[in-house]
Design a protein around this motif. Structure first.
Motif, PDB file in Angstrom:
ATOM      1  N   UNK A   1     -27.709 -18.486 -26.504  1.00  0.00           N
ATOM      2  CA  UNK A   1     -26.721 -17.372 -26.682  1.00  0.00           C
ATOM      3  C   UNK A   1     -27.142 -17.055 -28.277  1.00  0.00           C
ATOM      4  N   UNK A   2     -26.780 -15.979 -28.635  1.00  0.00           N
ATOM      5  CA  UNK A   2     -26.850 -15.416 -30.184  1.00  0.00           C
ATOM      6  C   UNK A   2     -26.054 -16.589 -30.874  1.00  0.00           C
ATOM      7  N   UNK A   3     -24.667 -16.977 -30.527  1.00  0.00           N
ATOM      8  CA  UNK A   3     -23.966 -17.998 -31.411  1.00  0.00           C
ATOM      9  C   UNK A   3     -24.431 -19.330 -31.221  1.00  0.00           C
ATOM     10  N   UNK A   4     -25.244 -19.863 -30.066  1.00  0.00           N
ATOM     11  CA  UNK A   4     -25.709 -20.980 -30.260  1.00  0.00           C
ATOM     12  C   UNK A   4     -27.088 -20.980 -31.089  1.00  0.00           C
ATOM     13  N   UNK A   5     -27.642 -19.900 -30.910  1.00  0.00           N
ATOM     14  CA  UNK A   5     -28.965 -20.106 -31.889  1.00  0.00           C
ATOM     15  C   UNK A   5     -28.412 -19.919 -33.494  1.00  0.00           C
ATOM     16  N   UNK A   6     -27.385 -19.147 -33.760  1.00  0.00           N
ATOM     17  CA  UNK A   6     -26.959 -18.876 -35.322  1.00  0.00           C
ATOM     18  C   UNK A   6     -26.574 -20.322 -35.413  1.00  0.00           C
TER      19      UNK A   6
ATOM     20  N   UNK B   1     -27.382 -23.311 -34.579  1.00  0.00           N
ATOM     21  CA  UNK B   1     -28.378 -24.198 -34.745  1.00  0.00           C
ATOM     22  C   UNK B   1     -29.268 -24.083 -35.876  1.00  0.00           C
ATOM     23  N   UNK B   2     -29.578 -22.586 -36.068  1.00  0.00           N
ATOM     24  CA  UNK B   2     -30.250 -22.362 -37.234  1.00  0.00           C
ATOM     25  C   UNK B   2     -29.316 -22.619 -38.630  1.00  0.00           C
ATOM     26  N   UNK B   3     -27.891 -22.678 -38.571  1.00  0.00           N
ATOM     27  CA  UNK B   3     -27.209 -22.944 -39.772  1.00  0.00           C
ATOM     28  C   UNK B   3     -27.330 -24.364 -40.017  1.00  0.00           C
ATOM     29  N   UNK B   4     -27.179 -25.245 -38.863  1.00  0.00           N
ATOM     30  CA  UNK B   4     -27.312 -26.697 -39.019  1.00  0.00           C
ATOM     31  C   UNK B   4     -28.700 -27.176 -39.777  1.00  0.00           C
TER      32      UNK B   4
ATOM     33  N   UNK C   1     -27.299 -19.227 -45.078  1.00  0.00           N
ATOM     34  CA  UNK C   1     -25.884 -18.461 -44.837  1.00  0.00           C
ATOM     35  C   UNK C   1     -25.266 -18.367 -46.121  1.00  0.00           C
ATOM     36  N   UNK C   2     -25.247 -19.496 -46.749  1.00  0.00           N
ATOM     37  CA  UNK C   2     -24.370 -19.652 -48.278  1.00  0.00           C
ATOM     38  C   UNK C   2     -24.923 -18.614 -48.743  1.00  0.00           C
ATOM     39  N   UNK C   3     -26.269 -18.432 -49.237  1.00  0.00           N
ATOM     40  CA  UNK C   3     -26.755 -17.501 -50.106  1.00  0.00           C
ATOM     41  C   UNK C   3     -26.555 -16.128 -49.777  1.00  0.00           C
ATOM     42  N   UNK C   4     -26.766 -15.798 -48.375  1.00  0.00           N
ATOM     43  CA  UNK C   4     -26.268 -14.678 -47.831  1.00  0.00           C
ATOM     44  C   UNK C   4     -24.900 -14.004 -48.155  1.00  0.00           C
TER      45      UNK C   4
ATOM     46  N   UNK D   1     -34.900 -19.987 -48.026  1.00  0.00           N
ATOM     47  CA  UNK D   1     -35.558 -19.826 -46.724  1.00  0.00           C
ATOM     48  C   UNK D   1     -37.040 -20.519 -46.983  1.00  0.00           C
ATOM     49  N   UNK D   2     -37.735 -20.218 -48.017  1.00  0.00           N
ATOM     50  CA  UNK D   2     -39.076 -20.895 -48.313  1.00  0.00           C
ATOM     51  C   UNK D   2     -39.050 -22.377 -48.357  1.00  0.00           C
ATOM     52  N   UNK D   3     -37.957 -23.040 -48.877  1.00  0.00           N
ATOM     53  CA  UNK D   3     -37.801 -24.515 -48.777  1.00  0.00           C
ATOM     54  C   UNK D   3     -37.556 -25.019 -47.260  1.00  0.00           C
ATOM     55  N   UNK D   4     -36.838 -23.947 -46.652  1.00  0.00           N
ATOM     56  CA  UNK D   4     -36.382 -24.532 -45.172  1.00  0.00           C
ATOM     57  C   UNK D   4     -37.782 -24.307 -44.407  1.00  0.00           C
ATOM     58  N   UNK D   5     -38.597 -23.210 -44.510  1.00  0.00           N
ATOM     59  CA  UNK D   5     -39.779 -23.238 -43.952  1.00  0.00           C
ATOM     60  C   UNK D   5     -40.842 -24.206 -44.139  1.00  0.00           C
ATOM     61  N   UNK D   6     -40.841 -24.547 -45.764  1.00  0.00           N
ATOM     62  CA  UNK D   6     -41.610 -25.786 -45.966  1.00  0.00           C
ATOM     63  C   UNK D   6     -41.327 -27.154 -45.447  1.00  0.00           C
ATOM     64  N   UNK D   7     -39.960 -27.437 -45.298  1.00  0.00           N
ATOM     65  CA  UNK D   7     -39.250 -28.603 -44.539  1.00  0.00           C
ATOM     66  C   UNK D   7     -39.647 -28.607 -43.388  1.00  0.00           C
ATOM     67  N   UNK D   8     -39.324 -27.514 -42.312  1.00  0.00           N
ATOM     68  CA  UNK D   8     -39.814 -27.509 -41.119  1.00  0.00           C
ATOM     69  C   UNK D   8     -41.112 -27.901 -40.743  1.00  0.00           C
ATOM     70  N   UNK D   9     -42.044 -27.057 -41.727  1.00  0.00           N
ATOM     71  CA  UNK D   9     -43.410 -27.388 -41.697  1.00  0.00           C
ATOM     72  C   UNK D   9     -44.004 -28.729 -41.964  1.00  0.00           C
ATOM     73  N   UNK D  10     -43.397 -29.341 -42.558  1.00  0.00           N
ATOM     74  CA  UNK D  10     -43.586 -30.892 -42.939  1.00  0.00           C
ATOM     75  C   UNK D  10     -43.164 -31.819 -41.608  1.00  0.00           C
ATOM     76  N   UNK D  11     -41.914 -31.295 -41.087  1.00  0.00           N
ATOM     77  CA  UNK D  11     -41.381 -32.066 -40.017  1.00  0.00           C
ATOM     78  C   UNK D  11     -42.149 -32.142 -38.913  1.00  0.00           C
ATOM     79  N   UNK D  12     -42.971 -30.776 -38.518  1.00  0.00           N
ATOM     80  CA  UNK D  12     -43.453 -30.554 -37.553  1.00  0.00           C
ATOM     81  C   UNK D  12     -45.127 -31.452 -37.569  1.00  0.00           C
ATOM     82  N   UNK D  13     -45.557 -31.427 -38.879  1.00  0.00           N
ATOM     83  CA  UNK D  13     -46.794 -32.253 -39.061  1.00  0.00           C
ATOM     84  C   UNK D  13     -46.723 -33.701 -38.661  1.00  0.00           C
ATOM     85  N   UNK D  14     -45.102 -34.295 -38.853  1.00  0.00           N
ATOM     86  CA  UNK D  14     -45.014 -35.619 -38.626  1.00  0.00           C
ATOM     87  C   UNK D  14     -44.943 -36.179 -37.058  1.00  0.00           C
TER      88      UNK D  14
END
Length: 106
Positions: free
Chosen positions: A34-39, A41-44, A50-53, A93-106
């Protein structure tokens, strides 16, 4: 000159089934979120976005309030603060994308 061999027809496309792409899974999650669950999960996964927003929205709101009240110096300060908060959000956002890319390579 070579004559092409007989062409075998491929199986017809079935619109009710997702296409099969080698090495790609269309859904990582077994149940739809659901929207709430996705929100949540993404916040975690990246809490700084969200703090920046919220910081951006707060600076904008207070800056507009100061502008309405005629406090031009404070309004200008809050608009500059808003720009800094937007920069923080983009960096998060950019650091989060980089971190998720690094995690997906591992």
């Amino acid at each position: 000159m070579a004559v092409p061999g007989p062409v075998t027809p491929e199986a017809p496309f079935e619109p009710s089934q997702p296409p099969v792409i080698e090495g790609f899974s269309p859904s990582v999650y077994s149940t739809p979120e659901s929207f709430k669950e996705k929100f949540l999960r993404k916040t975690r996964e990246n809490p700084m976005v969200p703090i920046g927003c919220l910081g951006t929205a707060a600076a904008l709101t207070y800056g507009l309030y100061c502008f309405h009240r005629g406090q031009s110096h404070r309004s200008q300060l809050m608009m500059r603060t808003r720009i800094a908060a937007q920069g923080f959000t983009v960096a998060a956002i950019l650091l989060g994308l980089a971190a998720s890319a690094m995690r997906s390579r591992s």
